[in-house]
Design a protein around this motif. Structure first.
Motif, PDB file in Angstrom:
ATOM      1  N   SER A 311       0.791  -1.005  -0.060  1.00  0.00           N
ATOM      2  CA  SER A 311      -0.018   0.024   0.100  1.00  0.00           C
ATOM      3  C   SER A 311       1.082   1.212   0.079  1.00  0.00           C
ATOM      4  O   SER A 311       1.840   1.531   0.940  1.00  0.00           O
ATOM      5  N   VAL A 312       0.822   2.339  -1.050  1.00  0.00           N
ATOM      6  CA  VAL A 312       1.813   2.925  -1.197  1.00  0.00           C
ATOM      7  C   VAL A 312       0.995   4.473  -1.294  1.00  0.00           C
ATOM      8  O   VAL A 312       0.100   4.597  -2.173  1.00  0.00           O
ATOM      9  N   SER A 313       1.446   5.502  -0.804  1.00  0.00           N
ATOM     10  CA  SER A 313       1.064   6.870  -1.053  1.00  0.00           C
ATOM     11  C   SER A 313       2.267   7.792  -1.284  1.00  0.00           C
ATOM     12  O   SER A 313       3.477   7.471  -1.075  1.00  0.00           O
ATOM     13  N   PRO A 314       2.000   8.953  -1.846  1.00  0.00           N
ATOM     14  CA  PRO A 314       3.171   9.847  -1.960  1.00  0.00           C
ATOM     15  C   PRO A 314       4.078  10.314  -0.717  1.00  0.00           C
ATOM     16  O   PRO A 314       5.127  10.719  -1.110  1.00  0.00           O
ATOM     17  N   VAL A 315       3.605   9.677   0.151  1.00  0.00           N
ATOM     18  CA  VAL A 315       4.670  10.063   1.609  1.00  0.00           C
ATOM     19  C   VAL A 315       4.735   8.918   2.353  1.00  0.00           C
ATOM     20  O   VAL A 315       5.644   9.043   3.463  1.00  0.00           O
ATOM     21  N   THR A 316       4.148   7.632   1.940  1.00  0.00           N
ATOM     22  CA  THR A 316       4.572   6.536   3.035  1.00  0.00           C
ATOM     23  C   THR A 316       4.065   5.418   2.184  1.00  0.00           C
ATOM     24  O   THR A 316       3.610   5.381   1.217  1.00  0.00           O
ATOM     25  N   TYR A 317       4.643   4.201   2.772  1.00  0.00           N
ATOM     26  CA  TYR A 317       4.013   2.961   2.235  1.00  0.00           C
ATOM     27  C   TYR A 317       4.094   1.958   3.137  1.00  0.00           C
ATOM     28  O   TYR A 317       4.632   1.997   4.474  1.00  0.00           O
ATOM     29  N   SER A 318       3.675   0.734   3.099  1.00  0.00           N
ATOM     30  CA  SER A 318       3.378  -0.362   4.003  1.00  0.00           C
ATOM     31  C   SER A 318       3.304  -1.696   3.190  1.00  0.00           C
ATOM     32  O   SER A 318       2.690  -1.736   2.170  1.00  0.00           O
ATOM     33  N   LEU A 319       4.060  -2.726   3.830  1.00  0.00           N
ATOM     34  CA  LEU A 319       4.157  -3.892   3.063  1.00  0.00           C
ATOM     35  C   LEU A 319       3.502  -5.050   3.835  1.00  0.00           C
ATOM     36  O   LEU A 319       3.706  -5.010   5.176  1.00  0.00           O
ATOM     37  N   SER A 320       3.013  -6.211   3.288  1.00  0.00           N
ATOM     38  CA  SER A 320       2.703  -7.386   3.946  1.00  0.00           C
ATOM     39  C   SER A 320       3.248  -8.285   2.815  1.00  0.00           C
ATOM     40  O   SER A 320       3.112  -8.314   1.633  1.00  0.00           O
ATOM     41  N   LYS A 321       3.103  -9.616   3.310  1.00  0.00           N
ATOM     42  CA  LYS A 321       3.384 -10.865   2.565  1.00  0.00           C
ATOM     43  C   LYS A 321       2.352 -11.821   2.286  1.00  0.00           C
ATOM     44  O   LYS A 321       1.817 -12.108   3.542  1.00  0.00           O
ATOM     45  N   CYS A 322       1.919 -12.353   1.503  1.00  0.00           N
ATOM     46  CA  CYS A 322       0.905 -13.133   1.017  1.00  0.00           C
ATOM     47  C   CYS A 322       1.449 -14.517   0.881  1.00  0.00           C
ATOM     48  O   CYS A 322       1.948 -14.419  -0.477  1.00  0.00           O
ATOM     49  N   PHE A 323       1.579 -15.414   1.511  1.00  0.00           N
ATOM     50  CA  PHE A 323       1.913 -16.879   1.407  1.00  0.00           C
ATOM     51  C   PHE A 323       0.959 -17.462   0.476  1.00  0.00           C
ATOM     52  O   PHE A 323      -0.303 -17.430   0.956  1.00  0.00           O
ATOM     53  N   LEU A 324       1.433 -18.277  -0.465  1.00  0.00           N
ATOM     54  CA  LEU A 324       0.502 -19.226  -1.457  1.00  0.00           C
ATOM     55  C   LEU A 324       0.512 -20.677  -0.911  1.00  0.00           C
ATOM     56  O   LEU A 324       1.400 -21.129   0.034  1.00  0.00           O
ATOM     57  N   PRO A 325      -0.167 -21.509  -1.180  1.00  0.00           N
ATOM     58  CA  PRO A 325      -0.128 -22.924  -0.834  1.00  0.00           C
ATOM     59  C   PRO A 325       0.988 -23.646  -0.925  1.00  0.00           C
ATOM     60  O   PRO A 325       1.656 -23.541  -1.885  1.00  0.00           O
ATOM     61  N   GLU A 326       1.492 -24.482  -0.154  1.00  0.00           N
ATOM     62  CA  GLU A 326       2.855 -25.013  -0.102  1.00  0.00           C
ATOM     63  C   GLU A 326       2.712 -26.191  -0.914  1.00  0.00           C
ATOM     64  O   GLU A 326       1.681 -26.970  -0.692  1.00  0.00           O
ATOM     65  N   GLU A 327       3.436 -26.743  -1.776  1.00  0.00           N
ATOM     66  CA  GLU A 327       3.643 -27.750  -2.567  1.00  0.00           C
ATOM     67  C   GLU A 327       3.571 -29.013  -1.554  1.00  0.00           C
ATOM     68  O   GLU A 327       2.965 -30.032  -2.118  1.00  0.00           O
ATOM     69  N   SER A 328       4.270 -28.966  -0.547  1.00  0.00           N
ATOM     70  CA  SER A 328       4.131 -30.291   0.148  1.00  0.00           C
ATOM     71  C   SER A 328       2.716 -30.551   0.838  1.00  0.00           C
ATOM     72  O   SER A 328       2.456 -31.639   1.079  1.00  0.00           O
TER      73      SER A 328
END
Length: 370
Positions: A311-328
């Motif tokens: 999520s990004v704006s001209p003055v700041t940002y924030s990140l998160s990680k989205c994990f997908l199904p594991e092959e195992s």
């Protein structure tokens, strides 16, 4: 009649169960996993008049297999997984813009024109998207070759397909995203390197004005900036422990120290996103420039692919990680379901064998009484 009815019932149960397991593992499994993901919250996105939050989804290193080194089943399996994960993520998360940080193709550096066109066709099918979402693709070493393999033909072929220069600025809702052809940052004065260097200087001058009014700059190359190794990287998508202390080679695994310092001086980015290593990592350069390495999106390269939600704006940002199904996990579900169905089939066979023995004894008893 009883024997026939039981056999048909077991057959129906087996067919429905097999279909259900297949449907879950190959389609439904992506929904509950991605539903756990959410766009990170940021502060006041209207600090700059007329601005609003940009939802950017970032993935990397899809490595679509080619005609030479790709086995047909491996190709079918991996492309189906990436297509389903991408389409499900688009439908549930609805990003404004999607970045793929290079190595789109596995064999772009040597593929013939016919094979290249086939790879491109498959890419557009897998990563189709609505007009509400912008898809931005960066170039990687597997797309045009390492520096010693790169030439104008392969570079322009890539740029023509994706209708954009490989070094450019994309602006979305007041936020500037600088995209770099990091394969050309070799510093040896080659014609492509000189062209990219001139373009970077021009873009740096243009950005000075926009940065003065607070516009965020996020830089996205394929190669990570210089770092010695992944020894400081942690998290479930980091490189395996036995690989973290392997030293990186400049201009091959990471950018050279000189190129990295020059880019930081020219652009002073608020955030750097890179691919290439196939593993996740967070690095802080010069104690003020954060870099996030995005893992490979292909299950061929990782058991647990993930995507970055920004999520990004001209003055700041924030990140998160989205994990997908594991092959195992998928393999475990298939194995467990197969074992259960096998037990059901064996139980049915044993039950039918016992029923036949009972009927035989009954018939034999009647025969003796006669």
């Amino acid at each position: 009649m009883l024997r026939l009815s039981a056999t048909w019932l077991v057959a129906v149960v087996l067919i429905v169960a097999v279909g259900g397991v297949f449907f879950f593992c190959e389609y439904l499994i992506y929904f509950p996993t991605i539903l756990k993901c959410a766009w990170p919250k940021i502060g006041n996105v209207r600090a700059v008049e007329g601005s609003e939050e940009v939802r950017a989804m970032v993935l990397s290193d899809t490595h679509l297999l080619g005609a030479v080194g790709g086995h047909w089943f491996d190709k079918l399996r991996r492309e189906w997984q990436m297509e389903r994960a991408f389409q499900t993520a688009l439908w549930l998360l609805r990003p404004h813009i999607v970045f793929i940080l290079g190595d789109i193709f596995d064999e772009g550096k040597w593929s013939s024109q016919k094979h290249w066109e086939d790879d491109v066709r498959r890419f557009h099918r897998m990563f189709r998207h609505s007009t509400d979402t912008e898809l931005v693709v960066l170039v990687g070493n597997h797309d045009i070759g390492f520096h010693y393999e790169m030439d104008w033909f392969k570079l322009q072929r890539f740029e023509k397909v994706f209708n954009a220069s490989t070094t450019r600025i994309v602006t979305k809702k007041g936020v500037n995203f600088l995209l770099l052809n990091s394969v050309a940052l070799h510093g040896d004065g080659c014609p492509i390197c000189q062209s990219v260097e001139k373009e970077l200087i021009r873009l740096s001058r243009e950005l000075n004005c926009s940065l003065q009014v607070g516009q965020a700059l996020s830089r996205k190359p394929h190669y990570p900036l210089y770092r010695v190794s992944d020894a400081g990287c942690t998290g479930q998508d980091a490189a395996p422990p036995e690989e973290r202390h392997l030293l990186f080679r400049e201009k091959y695994d990471v950018l050279s120290k000189e190129a990295s310092q020059r880019l930081l001086q020219l652009f002073k980015p608020r955030l750097i996103l890179s691919g290439h290593t196939h593993s996740g990592c967070e690095v802080l350069h010069e104690n003020k420039y954060p870099e996030v390495s995005v893992p490979s999106f292909s299950w061929r390269n990782r058991n647990n692919p993930s995507i970055i939600l920004a999520s990004v704006s001209p003055v700041t940002y924030s990140l998160s990680k989205c994990f997908l199904p594991e092959e195992s996990t998928v393999i475990s579900v298939y194995c467990s379901a197969g074992a259960c169905l096998l037990l059901l089939f064996l139980a049915h066979c044993l039950w039918m064998k016992g029923l036949l023995q009972c009927l035989s004894l009954c018939l034999l008893g009647k025969h003796k009484s006669l």
